[in-house]
Write a protein that holds these residues in place. Structure first.
Motif, PDB file in Angstrom:
ATOM      1  N   UNK A   1      10.049   7.852  -5.761  1.00 45.87           N
ATOM      2  CA  UNK A   1      10.376   8.033  -7.163  1.00 45.87           C
ATOM      3  C   UNK A   1       9.138   8.454  -7.912  1.00 45.87           C
ATOM      4  N   UNK A   2       9.119   8.244  -9.228  1.00 43.06           N
ATOM      5  CA  UNK A   2       7.948   8.608 -10.018  1.00 43.06           C
ATOM      6  C   UNK A   2       6.681   7.900  -9.552  1.00 43.06           C
ATOM      7  N   UNK A   3       6.834   6.732  -8.929  1.00 43.45           N
ATOM      8  CA  UNK A   3       5.686   5.964  -8.466  1.00 43.45           C
ATOM      9  C   UNK A   3       5.838   5.717  -6.971  1.00 43.45           C
ATOM     10  N   UNK A   4       5.293   6.596  -6.181  1.00 41.37           N
ATOM     11  CA  UNK A   4       5.372   6.505  -4.729  1.00 41.37           C
ATOM     12  C   UNK A   4       4.103   5.826  -4.239  1.00 41.37           C
ATOM     13  N   UNK A   5       4.184   4.593  -3.728  1.00 41.74           N
ATOM     14  CA  UNK A   5       2.965   3.827  -3.459  1.00 41.74           C
ATOM     15  C   UNK A   5       2.204   4.329  -2.239  1.00 41.74           C
ATOM     16  N   UNK A   6       0.901   4.120  -2.254  1.00 40.17           N
ATOM     17  CA  UNK A   6       0.120   4.312  -1.042  1.00 40.17           C
ATOM     18  C   UNK A   6       0.424   3.139  -0.110  1.00 40.17           C
ATOM     19  N   UNK A   7       0.418   3.415   1.194  1.00 39.81           N
ATOM     20  CA  UNK A   7       0.703   2.381   2.186  1.00 39.81           C
ATOM     21  C   UNK A   7      -0.424   2.349   3.208  1.00 39.81           C
TER      22      UNK A   7
ATOM     23  N   UNK B   1      -2.840   5.244   5.592  1.00 36.64           N
ATOM     24  CA  UNK B   1      -4.017   4.847   6.351  1.00 36.64           C
ATOM     25  C   UNK B   1      -3.609   3.722   7.288  1.00 36.64           C
ATOM     26  N   UNK B   2      -4.535   3.335   8.179  1.00 34.45           N
ATOM     27  CA  UNK B   2      -4.199   2.453   9.285  1.00 34.45           C
ATOM     28  C   UNK B   2      -5.438   1.653   9.666  1.00 34.45           C
ATOM     29  N   UNK B   3      -5.315   0.333   9.772  1.00 37.15           N
ATOM     30  CA  UNK B   3      -6.422  -0.506  10.221  1.00 37.15           C
ATOM     31  C   UNK B   3      -5.939  -1.459  11.307  1.00 37.15           C
TER      32      UNK B   3
ATOM     33  N   UNK C   1      -9.717   1.196  -2.211  1.00 40.81           N
ATOM     34  CA  UNK C   1     -10.271   1.934  -3.346  1.00 40.81           C
ATOM     35  C   UNK C   1     -10.226   3.433  -3.095  1.00 40.81           C
ATOM     36  N   UNK C   2     -10.486   3.861  -1.862  1.00 40.20           N
ATOM     37  CA  UNK C   2     -10.441   5.285  -1.533  1.00 40.20           C
ATOM     38  C   UNK C   2      -9.027   5.829  -1.701  1.00 40.20           C
TER      39      UNK C   2
ATOM     40  N   UNK D   1     -11.804  13.774  -0.678  1.00 41.00           N
ATOM     41  CA  UNK D   1     -13.242  13.681  -0.836  1.00 41.00           C
ATOM     42  C   UNK D   1     -13.912  12.829   0.223  1.00 41.00           C
ATOM     43  N   UNK D   2     -15.180  12.538  -0.016  1.00 40.50           N
ATOM     44  CA  UNK D   2     -15.999  11.846   0.978  1.00 40.50           C
ATOM     45  C   UNK D   2     -15.642  10.374   1.132  1.00 40.50           C
ATOM     46  N   UNK D   3     -14.797   9.850   0.251  1.00 42.79           N
ATOM     47  CA  UNK D   3     -14.427   8.441   0.340  1.00 42.79           C
ATOM     48  C   UNK D   3     -13.259   8.197   1.289  1.00 42.79           C
ATOM     49  N   UNK D   4     -12.779   9.255   1.946  1.00 47.31           N
ATOM     50  CA  UNK D   4     -11.642   9.100   2.848  1.00 47.31           C
ATOM     51  C   UNK D   4     -12.009   8.247   4.056  1.00 47.31           C
ATOM     52  N   UNK D   5     -11.138   7.284   4.386  1.00 43.75           N
ATOM     53  CA  UNK D   5     -11.259   6.502   5.608  1.00 43.75           C
ATOM     54  C   UNK D   5      -9.950   6.668   6.367  1.00 43.75           C
ATOM     55  N   UNK D   6     -10.012   6.869   7.668  1.00 46.36           N
ATOM     56  CA  UNK D   6      -8.781   6.896   8.434  1.00 46.36           C
ATOM     57  C   UNK D   6      -8.717   8.046   9.417  1.00 46.36           C
TER      58      UNK D   6
END
Length: 234
Positions: free
Chosen positions: A71-77, A99-101, A115-116, A189-194
């Motif tokens: 929807x209008x707010x599709x969350x990061x997972x 992302x995945x840990x 945060x990224x 950007x450079x803050x990407x992890x994953x």
């Protein structure tokens, strides 16, 4: 920012909540997949930290169901798991995880990744461009994407924030070949992890929304061994 923590191990859930709240995030914790979907419907969190192995619906099913109803707010997972096999990472990303840990993890690294992810939606601000090709039109300033139907008629595309930024990037350089690293640098950007495969996941989701036949794409094409490019005449 609202974060939903879906984790059935109480000590891990409390640890995550402690670190996230220290960073100023508002957190809610639940311990099974059915409750996670209910809270998602009620609160629409900005980000979900989702354990793979939880009671009821597992993390993969929860992730897939959330992605089926953007929807209008599709969350990061951000998905967590005690298993580290490559196939698990691929399956997790293919269902729409950002992302995945793998457990055990560093709480500080988890905070950095959260945060990224939350910075992604801010990276494209300040632009005032409109891009148009034969079949699509994008107003970057208003964040409106449309499909051109002909006779000066348009149909709005229901894209997530990341899908919008991805299509905007492609349309700003039609014909250019982008590899995964370049797309990550451009959008996150450079803050990407994953894992770089997360790009493939979002390409597949974008294709489902803009391609007549996503399995045989007309616009977002794969350049074997290199990456992706967008083709559409002006």
């Amino acid at each position: 920012m609202e974060i939903l923590i879906v984790e059935d191990e109480a000590e891990i859930a409390q640890l995550i909540q402690l670190y996230m709240e220290k960073e100023g995030f508002s957190c809610r914790v639940c311990r099974d997949g059915n409750q996670a979907l209910q809270i998602f419907q009620e609160q629409k969190p900005d980000l979900i930290i989702l354990d793979l192995m939880i009671p009821g619906l597992d993390g993969l099913e929860v992730c897939a169901r959330i992605r089926q109803q953007p929807g209008p707010k599709d969350p990061y997972i951000l998905m967590l798991t005690a298993r580290g096999e490559e196939i698990d990472r691929i399956i997790g990303l293919s269902t729409g995880a950002d992302d995945y840990m793998v457990k055990p993890f560093s709480p500080k690294e988890l905070v950095a990744r959260v945060r990224a992810l939350l910075r992604r939606s801010l990276r494209q601000g300040g632009q005032t461009h409109t891009y148009r090709t034969q079949h699509f039109q994008i107003d970057v300033d208003q964040r409106v994407a449309q499909r051109c139907l002909g006779n000066n008629e348009f149909e709005s595309l229901d894209l997530t924030a990341l899908e919008f930024d991805l299509l905007s990037t492609f349309m700003s350089y039609p014909g250019r070949v982008w590899n995964r690293t370049q797309l990550i640098d451009k959008l996150w950007g450079s803050n990407f992890f994953g894992d770089e495969r997360v790009v493939d996941t979002h390409i597949a989701r974008l294709r489902k929304k803009i391609e007549p036949d996503p399995s045989n794409p007309t616009f977002v094409k794969t350049v074997i061994g290199v990456g992706y490019k967008f083709e559409d005449t002006v």
